[in-house]
Design an enzyme around this catalytic site. Structure first.
Site, PDB file in Angstrom:
ATOM      1  N   HIS B 196       0.948  -1.020  -0.110  1.00 11.59           N
ATOM      2  CA  HIS B 196       0.103  -0.012   0.036  1.00 11.59           C
ATOM      3  C   HIS B 196       0.809   1.181  -0.066  1.00 11.59           C
ATOM      4  CE1 HIS B 196      -3.096   2.779   1.991  1.00 11.59           C
ATOM      5  NE2 HIS B 196      -3.708   2.319   1.105  1.00 11.59           N
ATOM      6  N   SER B 399      -7.984 -15.068  -1.462  1.00 13.51           N
ATOM      7  CA  SER B 399      -8.496 -13.648  -1.641  1.00 13.51           C
ATOM      8  C   SER B 399      -9.973 -13.456  -2.134  1.00 13.51           C
ATOM      9  CB  SER B 399      -7.454 -12.940  -2.540  1.00 13.51           C
ATOM     10  OG  SER B 399      -8.240 -11.904  -3.002  1.00 13.51           O
TER      11      SER B 399
END
Lengths: 478, 478
Positions: B196, B399
């Site tokens: 991120h 995921s």
């Protein structure tokens, strides 16, 4: 029901569920693990040693555990009933605690009933306020309206500023000082020693050289000392935190004198960056006669103010305004958001701007002016009554923060939620603090004080060093 | 009524009011100042050049100005009516926007009706969660309950952890990396290039040396490359950001392999610090079969997770847990608060912990497990349907983030609020994303696509480099 996860639920958990394997908790998990050995308050009474800090109670002993729902909760409604009970008791505490609060600069007088409907939405202004991100559930249109209002208050044109609504005053300071450091990577941070602790936290986080400047007895920055600190460091640019209301004494640094001092020491305008920490007074000052004006027409780099303080908001928030030219140094395009990110936090609470927008619209500049005047009047009332009762007290001219002798009883301090430092305590008179509330407080203080100091053997502390001889009412100075 | 401050109000303002002088706005203030020349989106259609980033719309043109109340507002009710109208329209937009949202990992399915009553209070957990401050209107009892729940999930004893509820995932990363740097002041920060952006922001803020590590096509950290970067820097400790779910591909770094790599390179456990950025999957992983376990029984230093993502919350928030032993390095007692401050923000939203407490209590570990399973099932459904329709798509095993070919039409991207990067877009299947919603999306995508690519002259992009040849359905690889 209440308590920690029961053995029954545990065994249910370890059976696994559906097509996933649940392997969460060790079988020997002991819900009765003792709480951490945290620093305990030393309780009620005058047992505080000089210089010893009184820390609050350890919350681990009173916390509300999260418990695993029972199998039959949905049919019995037990869990819902339990939670409703917890919330009802909590609400009662909040009402009581709100009623007795005096020490922190939060305006607890607001009514956002009209906004309750928005609590159902996950509103996030991630990234830059001025550029829409792909996430559609945002409130930028409110945020920018609020920012424009503040830009106008602090005299900067719409196309010349950049800013955003922060999570709190600290984020404003962290941002302002970071912008300063990015503009002057080798700049030295100067801040008076009565600056908010977040300023020194920033210096440590950002690995900046930091010079503490002395203060006058009022709490203002001492510009003579500032000068003496600037001169030997003239080879490096200066980043200055100017307090528009210090935390403890509500002292307002003289912005014009700070700028003059810099100029006198030979700093041209491209060799310094001023961040104004206007946490509380940044919004009150424009309405106070004779107050040095905070304005971008002066050579300042950024101003921050808290939104939950004078304006009032259910959650902490703040406003940060800086010059557009500075922000390009900091921002980098983040494609994931289709936005730029020049903020500290990235994801940002989208409810706060709507609360602020709502209040600014309702009160307007005029409404705030009225409230500021009321606060200053009530603060004078409190200070006068304290002095009449023979209690050391100080009130700075531009401030609604009344500093006085620290009450001897920890429980009294907690009950009225007073902020304390050394021998001082303070009350910050906010719009929700009425004369009646102040009278209740004063009467209780005077009554308690007669039990703390029944005879001449125990004397109230001397505050001459903290607030000046003239304001001190101790045995020596009264 | 609507619009900027009218001349009448302005003159009223400049007259001054009561005993304070109002000297706010320059007489020549022009409310029609043009908005800043911000980066504009290049509109609808396939005009995006390779590598060019599409920024969102400039909000300054659509913002809701704050206007000064008129003298007679209280009697006419005009202002209230105006604001109610704005809010009603806004609410409608939120409903519509919430319905079409697919690209960001926010669970929009929550009902906090029971908590609406708390909006009247200014709840602030300033300072440390475990030590009460003098400010009484707080929610620490809820906060610590929530922290205990997470401590248990990540297997650390109550007396060994410290943590707090943050404002967002970014604050968790800023905190974890700061703790790492304080433990190892000369440590090098390692992070995969798909981490991120807040991780790289932290490195810049904290003036840390930062080494970017390559990723596999799945998005996971490439431990062979990690090894090659570690070896030449062996004289300095390592601070590693491990992604428990990357932002774009939802890839989970293999924590065990990262630790093994460090050990193989000769780093003893007192020479590295691992921060796990579990923004989204930190809460999903414990419920996924075969997922590498995030646990403080392993040599990790901190874990953070977002609260507004999988849990769902009206405002951004997060949870940060670290070891008590590390936090003493960071904290300093702040007498003003009668608390310690080891947080980044200081003032902290006291509503968020109550929202989290409420949801954790209602759902429990079991409820989350069910939801995780539903999300994974629905994500597989979406991926399969995309592939059936001949569209490039990838879904990592652990995921619920489905990566696929970036839609050609900017308006389509905005309507469904998809996050995009390069040739990729993604949908993150959260508990509020139903099969019906996915079907609507798929049908619309397939229909639109037939207009974007009517013949063989214009081809969908190749995604082999982004998501692998096997997942690519371009002309060359299908």
């Amino acid at each position: 029901m209440v308590g920690t996860v029961g053995a029954e639920t545990m065994s249910l958990l370890s059976k696994g569920y559906g097509n996933g394997k649940l392997d969460l908790l060790p079988e020997d998990f002991d819900p009765a693990t003792p709480p951490p050995a945290a620093v305990e308050s030393n309780g009620v009474g005058g047992g505080r040693k000089e210089g010893e800090m009184v820390l609050g109670r350890n919350v681990h002993t009173t916390c509300l555990s999260v418990t695993e729902p029972d199998e039959d909760d949905e049919s019995t409604g037990d869990k819902d009933a339990y939670m409703a009970g917890v919330l009802a008791r909590y609400r009662k505490t909040l009402v009581e605690r709100t009623k007795h609060h005096l020490g922190y600069p939060y305006n607890l007088d607001f009514d956002f009933g009209a906004l309750a409907q928005l609590q159902h939405f996950s509103i996030n202004n991630l990234g830059d306020p001025f550029i829409e991100s792909n996430y559609g559930v945002h409130s930028r249109q409110f945020e920018v309206g609020v920012l424009d209002w503040f830009a106008r208050l602090w005299e900067i044109e719409k196309n010349e500023y950049w800013g955003y609504i922060t999570n709190c005053g600290t984020e404003g300071n962290l941002h302002g000082i970071l912008v300063g450091r990015e503009v002057f990577p080798d700049g030295i941070l100067y801040a008076s020693r009565e600056s908010h602790y977040s300023v020194f936290k920033a210096a440590r986080m950002y690995r900046m050289e930091c010079v503490k400047v002395a203060t006058l007895v009022t709490g203002e920055i001492d510009c003579a000392d500032f000068k003496s600190k600037l001169i030997p460091n003239k080879d490096k640019p200066a980043i200055i935190n100017v307090n528009i209301g210090t935390t403890v004494k509500g002292a307002v640094d003289d912005l014009d004198l700070v700028i003059q001092t810099l100029e006198e020491c030979g700093y041209s305008h491209d060799r310094f960056y001023i961040h104004c920490d206007g946490a509380l007074f940044g919004l009150m000052m424009p309405f106070v006669k004779r107050a040095p004006k905070v304005s971008f027409k002066k050579p300042i780099g950024s101003v921050s103010v808290s939104g939950h303080k004078f304006v009032g908001c259910p959650m902490p928030c703040g406003v940060q305004i800086t010059r557009m030219e500075h922000i390009n140094v900091l921002s980098s395009n983040v494609e994931y958001l289709a936005s730029r990110d020049a903020t500290i936090m990235g994801s940002r609470n989208g409810h706060a701007p709507i609360f602020l927008w709502h209040t600014l619209n309702r009160k307007g500049y005029k409404g705030f002016q009225k409230e500021v005047q009321k606060c200053l009047r009530n603060a004078h009332y409190l200070k006068d009554r304290l002095r009449e009762a023979g209690i050391s007290a100080m009130l700075n001219e531009l401030s609604s923060t009344v500093v006085f002798e620290r009450p001897r009883d920890v429980e009294f301090v907690r009950r009225w939620q007073l902020a304390c430092e050394g021998n001082m305590a303070h009350v910050i008179v906010m719009p929700n603090v009425t004369i009646e509330k102040l009278d209740d407080f004063l009467n209780e203080l005077v009554e308690k004080r007669s039990t703390w100091y029944p005879n001449e053997k125990v004397q109230p502390p001397c505050l001459a060093a903290d607030i000046g001889r003239d304001n001190c009412a101790c045995a020596l100075h009264k």
